[in-house]
Design a protein around this motif. Structure first.
Motif, PDB file in Angstrom:
ATOM      1  N   ASP A 144      -4.405  62.596 -38.073  1.00  0.00           N
ATOM      2  CA  ASP A 144      -5.261  62.821 -36.898  1.00  0.00           C
ATOM      3  C   ASP A 144      -5.647  61.516 -36.224  1.00  0.00           C
ATOM      4  OD1 ASP A 144      -5.157  65.533 -37.300  1.00  0.00           O
ATOM      5  OD2 ASP A 144      -7.048  65.621 -38.427  1.00  0.00           O
ATOM      6  N   ALA A 145      -5.874  60.478 -37.046  1.00  0.00           N
ATOM      7  CA  ALA A 145      -6.246  59.185 -36.471  1.00  0.00           C
ATOM      8  C   ALA A 145      -5.130  58.635 -35.593  1.00  0.00           C
ATOM      9  CB  ALA A 145      -6.586  58.197 -37.578  1.00  0.00           C
ATOM     10  N   ILE A 146      -3.874  58.813 -36.020  1.00  0.00           N
ATOM     11  CA  ILE A 146      -2.737  58.325 -35.241  1.00  0.00           C
ATOM     12  C   ILE A 146      -2.587  59.137 -33.957  1.00  0.00           C
ATOM     13  CG2 ILE A 146      -0.216  58.125 -35.237  1.00  0.00           C
ATOM     14  CD1 ILE A 146      -0.422  57.544 -38.272  1.00  0.00           C
ATOM     15  N   VAL A 147      -2.687  60.471 -34.076  1.00  0.00           N
ATOM     16  CA  VAL A 147      -2.510  61.334 -32.903  1.00  0.00           C
ATOM     17  C   VAL A 147      -3.638  61.132 -31.885  1.00  0.00           C
ATOM     18  CG1 VAL A 147      -2.443  63.726 -32.118  1.00  0.00           C
ATOM     19  CG2 VAL A 147      -1.191  63.049 -34.174  1.00  0.00           C
ATOM     20  N   ASP A 148      -4.888  61.063 -32.388  1.00  0.00           N
ATOM     21  CA  ASP A 148      -6.043  60.961 -31.485  1.00  0.00           C
ATOM     22  C   ASP A 148      -6.415  59.521 -31.160  1.00  0.00           C
ATOM     23  OD1 ASP A 148      -6.184  63.703 -31.612  1.00  0.00           O
ATOM     24  OD2 ASP A 148      -7.698  63.717 -33.202  1.00  0.00           O
ATOM     25  N   ARG A 149      -5.685  58.574 -31.738  1.00  0.00           N
ATOM     26  CA  ARG A 149      -5.961  57.146 -31.530  1.00  0.00           C
ATOM     27  C   ARG A 149      -7.408  56.807 -31.905  1.00  0.00           C
ATOM     28  NH1 ARG A 149      -3.291  58.197 -26.667  1.00  0.00           N
ATOM     29  NH2 ARG A 149      -5.056  57.551 -25.391  1.00  0.00           N
ATOM     30  N   ARG A 150      -7.729  57.112 -33.165  1.00  0.00           N
ATOM     31  CA  ARG A 150      -9.055  56.790 -33.714  1.00  0.00           C
ATOM     32  C   ARG A 150      -8.921  55.625 -34.695  1.00  0.00           C
ATOM     33  NH1 ARG A 150     -12.583  61.347 -33.025  1.00  0.00           N
ATOM     34  NH2 ARG A 150     -11.429  63.182 -32.294  1.00  0.00           N
ATOM     35  N   VAL A 151      -9.898  54.755 -34.747  1.00  0.00           N
ATOM     36  CA  VAL A 151      -9.882  53.599 -35.635  1.00  0.00           C
ATOM     37  C   VAL A 151     -10.115  54.053 -37.077  1.00  0.00           C
ATOM     38  CG1 VAL A 151     -11.014  51.414 -36.220  1.00  0.00           C
ATOM     39  CG2 VAL A 151     -10.648  52.043 -33.817  1.00  0.00           C
ATOM     40  N   ALA A 152      -9.366  53.458 -38.006  1.00  0.00           N
ATOM     41  CA  ALA A 152      -9.492  53.781 -39.435  1.00  0.00           C
ATOM     42  C   ALA A 152     -10.043  52.580 -40.191  1.00  0.00           C
ATOM     43  CB  ALA A 152      -8.145  54.193 -40.014  1.00  0.00           C
ATOM     44  N   THR A 153     -10.957  52.840 -41.101  1.00  0.00           N
ATOM     45  CA  THR A 153     -11.534  51.805 -41.960  1.00  0.00           C
ATOM     46  C   THR A 153     -11.259  52.183 -43.410  1.00  0.00           C
ATOM     47  OG1 THR A 153     -13.297  51.407 -40.356  1.00  0.00           O
ATOM     48  CG2 THR A 153     -13.616  50.539 -42.580  1.00  0.00           C
ATOM     49  N   PHE A 154     -10.770  51.245 -44.207  1.00  0.00           N
ATOM     50  CA  PHE A 154     -10.468  51.551 -45.596  1.00  0.00           C
ATOM     51  C   PHE A 154     -10.481  50.279 -46.427  1.00  0.00           C
ATOM     52  CE2 PHE A 154      -6.564  51.134 -43.093  1.00  0.00           C
ATOM     53  CZ  PHE A 154      -5.867  50.154 -43.769  1.00  0.00           C
ATOM     54  N   ARG A 155     -10.560  50.466 -47.731  1.00  0.00           N
ATOM     55  CA  ARG A 155     -10.474  49.348 -48.665  1.00  0.00           C
ATOM     56  C   ARG A 155      -9.025  49.233 -49.108  1.00  0.00           C
ATOM     57  NH1 ARG A 155     -14.786  47.024 -50.282  1.00  0.00           N
ATOM     58  NH2 ARG A 155     -14.030  46.410 -52.341  1.00  0.00           N
ATOM     59  N   TYR A 156      -8.536  47.985 -49.189  1.00  0.00           N
ATOM     60  CA  TYR A 156      -7.109  47.765 -49.440  1.00  0.00           C
ATOM     61  C   TYR A 156      -6.930  46.725 -50.529  1.00  0.00           C
ATOM     62  CZ  TYR A 156      -2.152  47.019 -48.448  1.00  0.00           C
ATOM     63  OH  TYR A 156      -0.791  46.925 -48.540  1.00  0.00           O
ATOM     64  N   ARG A 157      -6.020  47.026 -51.459  1.00  0.00           N
ATOM     65  CA  ARG A 157      -5.701  46.100 -52.539  1.00  0.00           C
ATOM     66  C   ARG A 157      -4.393  45.389 -52.222  1.00  0.00           C
ATOM     67  NH1 ARG A 157      -4.970  49.520 -56.001  1.00  0.00           N
ATOM     68  NH2 ARG A 157      -2.691  49.452 -56.201  1.00  0.00           N
ATOM     69  N   THR A 158      -4.428  44.082 -52.149  1.00  0.00           N
ATOM     70  CA  THR A 158      -3.227  43.319 -51.840  1.00  0.00           C
ATOM     71  C   THR A 158      -2.308  43.253 -53.050  1.00  0.00           C
ATOM     72  OG1 THR A 158      -4.173  41.192 -52.526  1.00  0.00           O
ATOM     73  CG2 THR A 158      -4.575  41.894 -50.245  1.00  0.00           C
ATOM     74  N   ALA A 159      -1.097  42.728 -52.851  1.00  0.00           N
ATOM     75  CA  ALA A 159      -0.143  42.590 -53.949  1.00  0.00           C
ATOM     76  C   ALA A 159      -0.704  41.704 -55.053  1.00  0.00           C
ATOM     77  CB  ALA A 159       1.176  42.033 -53.434  1.00  0.00           C
ATOM     78  N   GLY A 160      -1.588  40.761 -54.678  1.00  0.00           N
ATOM     79  CA  GLY A 160      -2.194  39.877 -55.662  1.00  0.00           C
ATOM     80  C   GLY A 160      -3.367  40.486 -56.397  1.00  0.00           C
TER      81      GLY A 160
END
Length: 313
Positions: A144-160
């Motif tokens: 829905d975020a992609i279709v409606d162009r809504r901003v997404a916030t999330f926590r992300y773990r890098t490769a390190g």
């Protein structure tokens, strides 16, 4: 029945019925196969059949009998046969409801076989509400975020292993080399970025404002996720004989005698990132010899698991 299928079936039966390990000579006598004049040719045919059965999941063991100097083969029933399934009346009722929701004729036949020796299911009220709750995966969460162009916030773990917050304008979700990626503009970095969905920690938070950004007209998704070319390495491992089939299913080939308790095997194209979870899954039966970098990764991940379990005691 095709000749090879007949050989495999009879070989399986002979090894299942054996009360002790059968030597190759005894296997020839019991099955009636592998009697070519050329002994080496007969032995090679047996080795191919044995390897085929192992790939099919038949746990053929190499063992030493007290009656013979030559090692023999057998299949232990406890390792080959599935355990009995003991269902309660409530479990049969739950399965019946599942079949009522989504099952077809074949599913009902399967249910009848599973419940053949189970007690009669409890009678459920006729007006019981039937519904299915589906848990959205990471791809659905961004749809829905992609279709409606809504901003997404999330926590992300890098490769390190570092974990941090990301605020992203999501443009698309694409797949590359067996992994799914979110492609979007990272607002904090003011640049196009890609994020592996399996490294997103928890559920993303989707903004309330629609049309919050514009998707670039010249966005090249192939280029966005291409990254540097990752070439597989040659992996050499020592494998317990009973787990050889697991390595062969990944394209592994034996480079030491097949009858050894431990077989040395080689995988020509091993991806250290993509294939590491699979390798960890059979780590109890495998020792990585080369490359050292993969061996170190396996030890590091297993040590992390040990620490986690120790902390929960």
């Amino acid at each position: 029945m095709a000749p090879k299928v007949e050989r495999l079936v009879n070989l399986t039966i002979a090894l299942l019925e054996a009360r002790r390990p059968l030597t190759f000579t005894e296997i020839k006598r019991r099955t009636g196969f592998y009697r070519q004049d050329d002994t080496e040719s007969a032995r090679r045919m047996f080795e191919r059949d044995k390897d085929d059965l192992r790939q099919l999941g038949v746990p053929i063991e190499l063992a030493q009998s007290v009656f013979d100097e030559e090692p023999g083969y057998l299949v232990r029933r406890k390792d080959y046969e599935l355990p009995d399934i003991d269902l309660t009346a409530d479990e049969v009722a739950a399965l019946a409801l599942a079949v009522q929701l989504a099952g077809g004729e074949h599913a009902r036949l399967t249910l009848s076989r599973l419940a053949a020796r189970a007690p009669d299911p409890r009678t459920a009220p006729d007006d019981i509400p039937l519904h299915v709750t589906l848990t959205a995966d990471a791809i659905d969460a961004f749809a829905d975020a992609i279709v409606d162009r809504r901003v997404a916030t999330f926590r992300y773990r890098t490769a390190g292993g570092a974990i941090g917050d990301r605020v992203v304008e999501p443009f698309a979700v694409v797949q590359r080399r067996g992994a799914w990626y979110l492609v979007g503009r990272d607002r904090d970095r003011a640049a196009l970025r890609t994020f592996r969905l399996d490294r997103i920690v928890g559920a993303p938070r989707i903004g309330d404002v629609a049309d919050a950004f514009e998707r670039p007209d010249d966005l090249d998704l192939t280029d966005a996720v291409s990254g540097p070319d990752v070439h597989g390495c040659e992996l050499v491992v020592d494998v317990a004989a009973h787990a050889r089939w697991a390595v062969e299913s990944r394209g592994g080939t034996a480079i030491s005698p097949a009858d050894a308790d431990v077989v040395r095997m080689r995988i020509a194209d091993f991806d250290p990132d993509r294939d590491l979870p699979w390798l960890l899954g059979i780590a109890a039966d495998v020792t990585v010899l080369t490359p050292a970098s993969v061996a170190d990764k396996v030890i590091e991940r297993l040590e992390a698991v040990r620490r986690m379990h120790a902390a929960t005691r």
